[in-house]
Design a protein around this motif. Structure first.
Motif, PDB file in Angstrom:
ATOM      1  N   CYS A 136      -4.323  66.235  -5.479  1.00  0.00           N
ATOM      2  CA  CYS A 136      -3.285  67.219  -5.788  1.00  0.00           C
ATOM      3  C   CYS A 136      -2.701  67.051  -7.186  1.00  0.00           C
ATOM      4  CB  CYS A 136      -2.160  67.119  -4.760  1.00  0.00           C
ATOM      5  SG  CYS A 136      -1.278  65.536  -4.816  1.00  0.00           S
ATOM      6  N   GLY A 137      -2.684  65.829  -7.699  1.00  0.00           N
ATOM      7  CA  GLY A 137      -2.061  65.583  -8.997  1.00  0.00           C
ATOM      8  C   GLY A 137      -0.544  65.648  -8.975  1.00  0.00           C
ATOM      9  N   GLY A 143       1.336  63.812  -6.371  1.00  0.00           N
ATOM     10  CA  GLY A 143       1.912  62.718  -5.594  1.00  0.00           C
ATOM     11  C   GLY A 143       2.046  62.991  -4.110  1.00  0.00           C
ATOM     12  N   VAL A 144       1.503  64.097  -3.629  1.00  0.00           N
ATOM     13  CA  VAL A 144       1.740  64.430  -2.229  1.00  0.00           C
ATOM     14  C   VAL A 144       0.570  64.149  -1.272  1.00  0.00           C
ATOM     15  CG1 VAL A 144       3.480  66.164  -2.783  1.00  0.00           C
ATOM     16  CG2 VAL A 144       1.121  66.862  -2.468  1.00  0.00           C
ATOM     17  N   CYS A 145      -0.661  64.006  -1.777  1.00  0.00           N
ATOM     18  CA  CYS A 145      -1.788  63.918  -0.838  1.00  0.00           C
ATOM     19  C   CYS A 145      -2.256  62.484  -0.570  1.00  0.00           C
ATOM     20  CB  CYS A 145      -2.958  64.760  -1.332  1.00  0.00           C
ATOM     21  SG  CYS A 145      -3.887  64.002  -2.684  1.00  0.00           S
ATOM     22  N   GLY A 146      -2.011  61.583  -1.504  1.00  0.00           N
ATOM     23  CA  GLY A 146      -2.338  60.184  -1.274  1.00  0.00           C
ATOM     24  C   GLY A 146      -3.779  59.794  -1.544  1.00  0.00           C
ATOM     25  N   CYS A 188      -5.259  59.392  -4.232  1.00  0.00           N
ATOM     26  CA  CYS A 188      -5.373  58.603  -5.462  1.00  0.00           C
ATOM     27  C   CYS A 188      -4.667  57.257  -5.329  1.00  0.00           C
ATOM     28  CB  CYS A 188      -4.763  59.365  -6.625  1.00  0.00           C
ATOM     29  SG  CYS A 188      -2.978  59.526  -6.435  1.00  0.00           S
ATOM     30  N   SER A 247       1.027  56.415  -6.148  1.00  0.00           N
ATOM     31  CA  SER A 247       0.113  57.524  -6.423  1.00  0.00           C
ATOM     32  C   SER A 247      -0.329  57.379  -7.870  1.00  0.00           C
ATOM     33  CB  SER A 247       0.814  58.875  -6.275  1.00  0.00           C
ATOM     34  OG  SER A 247       1.420  59.008  -5.028  1.00  0.00           O
ATOM     35  N   CYS A 287      -2.024  59.224  -9.684  1.00  0.00           N
ATOM     36  CA  CYS A 287      -2.008  60.484 -10.443  1.00  0.00           C
ATOM     37  C   CYS A 287      -0.663  60.726 -11.101  1.00  0.00           C
ATOM     38  CB  CYS A 287      -2.370  61.669  -9.547  1.00  0.00           C
ATOM     39  SG  CYS A 287      -1.116  62.071  -8.311  1.00  0.00           S
TER      40      CYS A 287
HETATM   41  S1  FES Z   1      -3.945  63.116  -6.240  1.00  0.00           S
HETATM   42 FE1  FES Z   1      -2.665  63.657  -4.571  1.00  0.00          FE
HETATM   43  S2  FES Z   1      -1.231  62.042  -4.584  1.00  0.00           S
HETATM   44 FE2  FES Z   1      -2.386  61.685  -6.359  1.00  0.00          FE
END
Ligand code: FES
Ligand code: FES
Lengths: 317, 183
Positions: free
Chosen positions: B53-54, B56-59, B61, B71, B73
């Motif tokens: 996601c870039g 910080g929400v999907c985890g 990274c 995160s 990203c």
């Molecule tokens: S890419 Fe989704 S939290 Fe970093």
């Protein structure tokens, strides 16, 4: 994630940071934990010429002195959530910190960063407004004190000058007879709040003596609910629910998270629940005790030990 | 090992950063505006942290920086210059053998497309690190910042519970996650 390039500058100390910020004016941004700024840079909502890294400045003290809890601007959320001095002196702060984002955000994000970012749905600006915290801002040579309630001027805007940084936050230690409560509704755990409420209440002989009630995510900044506060004086426990509905001055926004009407509806529910919870805690006597317990049980990674029902816990994560 | 590739410089804003990535010291020169995720993937060549996601929400990274899960990203690489970085691939033994946690993911079919898996492993490793027993609900809650679009989460929870049970049977520091948690 094609970020517009900027120059990175690491500030050695506070004076250095303020100096760089001053010399670049609008083109410079300060980065602490970066948990709001980096997403904005990554998504192109923001760009800058120079990014000033303030995270290596020594502003991470937590201390209790003369009846006040003082928190350095660079204290991270994970520390607020787990430090027993925070939980014992102002359990509202420890509890709110456990609701911030997810474990990764709490490991990086800072108190000063959250206050300076001024997102109206953020937890820490809300509890600082409820508590009546003093925010200490410095431009490297002078420090001024700003009431937390007056720090944010609008959505993502504060009265901080270009070269001013939040260096510390000072809050009174919660006194005898006070109860507290923090509740928020999120669509999924860790999301931005649809509505959030923080309450401090002092009671004696089964009646409210003093109340501070604040709400987040229902305006351009966290707001005090003056109508509710005024109506609470002298209220018994049974009268709290009715007085929680004095929300005439609240005019919440509609956005992709929730409509204005839904926000106002759940705000009333949250205020009622929070008042009851704070009232019961105040009655218990030792005001700090509940917070210390909560801190111990929630001190691990799980973070959101006290989330309100309705927050979608256990659904699609 | 790439050391430029898509990011062949020179850039005006170059910085030299040095990290210990999965036990290996790596010094690279690159643009100062890169996130830790891009630094690792594009300059160091460690590609197990994924760009989802870039924001910080999907985890996907997630990595550990000096022992704390973040995160990558939304961490600026230059801010954490000198740090010890652990990624999911660092959990493997030197011979490529799987750690107890990775093995449990394998056995419980906790990866389908696998995109979320490195982040899930980091989140799980960070959670189990202190040795305190977590209920299934606690595990679920702790993973709320990690999204998976395939498994429905059940198999991931099964795997983490199994890895936890395995550690409790053989001691908290058993298995090759010791390498990961040492910092
Ligand atoms: S890419 Fe989704 S939290 Fe970093
Ligand atoms: S296995 Fe595909 S996203 Fe989780």
């Amino acid at each position: 994630m094609f970020v517009k390039p900027f120059r990175y500058e690491r500030a050695e100390d506070l004076a250095h940071a303020c100096e760089i910020l001053r010399s670049h004016g609008d083109g410079a941004k300060a980065i602490a934990g970066g948990q709001s700024l980096m997403p904005m840079l990554n998504t192109g909502l923001l760009d800058c010429e120079v990014l000033v890294d303030i995270s290596h400045i020594d502003l991470e003290d937590v201390g209790v002195r003369d009846g006040y809890l003082e928190l350095g601007g660079l204290v991270r959320h994970a520390r607020l959530a787990s430090d027993s001095r925070v939980a014992n002196s102002q359990p509202l702060i420890a509890t709110a910190a456990r609701h911030v984002g997810n474990a990764r955000v709490r490991n990086r994000g800072t108190l000063g960063g959250s206050l300076a970012h001024a997102d109206p749905s953020a937890e820490l600006p809300l509890v600082m407004t409820a508590i009546g915290a003093k925010v200490l801002a410095s431009n490297g040579s002078e420090v001024r004190e700003i009431a937390a309630e007056e720090l944010a001027t609008s959505f993502l805007s504060t009265q901080l000058a270009e070269d001013e940084l939040v260096v510390a936050v000072r809050v009174p230690v919660l006194g005898e007879g006070w109860g507290w409560s923090f509740n928020e509704i999120t669509r999924r755990l860790g999301d931005f709040a649809v509505a959030a409420v923080a309450v401090l209440l002092r009671t004696a002989e089964g009646k409210v003596l003093e109340a501070r009630v604040a709400a987040g995510a229902v305006g351009k900044t966290p707001i005090r609910l003056g109508g509710v506060e005024a109506a609470l004086s002298g209220a018994s426990r049974d009268e709290l629910a009715e007085r929680a509905q004095r929300l005439d001055e609240v005019d919440p926004p509609s956005d992709s998270n929730a409509s204005a009407a839904y926000r106002k509806k759940v705000l009333g529910v949250l205020v009622r629940r929070s008042l009851l919870e704070a009232f019961d805690r105040a009655g218990v006597g030792e005001s700090g005790a509940g917070g210390a317990d909560a801190a111990e049980s929630g001190a691990g990674e799980s973070g959101s030990g006290e989330s309100t029902d309705g927050s979608g816990r256990g659904e699609g994560q | 090992m790439t050391s430029g590739g898509a990011l062949a410089g020179p850039f005006e804003n170059e910085v030299t950063l040095s990290f210990e990535v999965n036990g290996r010291r790596v010094t690279r020169r690159g643009p100062g505006h890169l996130s830790l995720l891009r630094w690792l993937r594009d300059l160091v060549g460690v590609t197990d942290p994924k760009y989802g996601c870039g924001e910080g929400v999907c985890g996907s990274c997630a990595v550990q920086v000096d022992g704390q899960v973040v995160s990558s990203c939304i961490v600026l690489a230059a801010q954490v210059d000198g740090a010890k970085i652990e990624t999911a691939s660092g959990m493997c033994g030197d011979d490529g053998s799987l750690s107890g946690l990775q093995q449990a993911f394998h056995e419980h079919h906790a990866a389908q497309c696998g995109f979320c898996t490195p982040g899930m492993l980091m989140a799980a490793a960070s959670l189990l690190e202190d040795g305190r027993h977590r209920s299934r609900d606690e595990i679920r809650e702790a993973l709320h910042g990690n999204l998976c679009r395939c498994t429905g989460y059940g198999p991931i929870l099964d795997a983490i519970e199994a890895a936890q049970a395995g550690r409790e049977a053989t001691g908290p520091r058993a298995g090759s996650e010791t390498k990961l948690v040492a910092g």
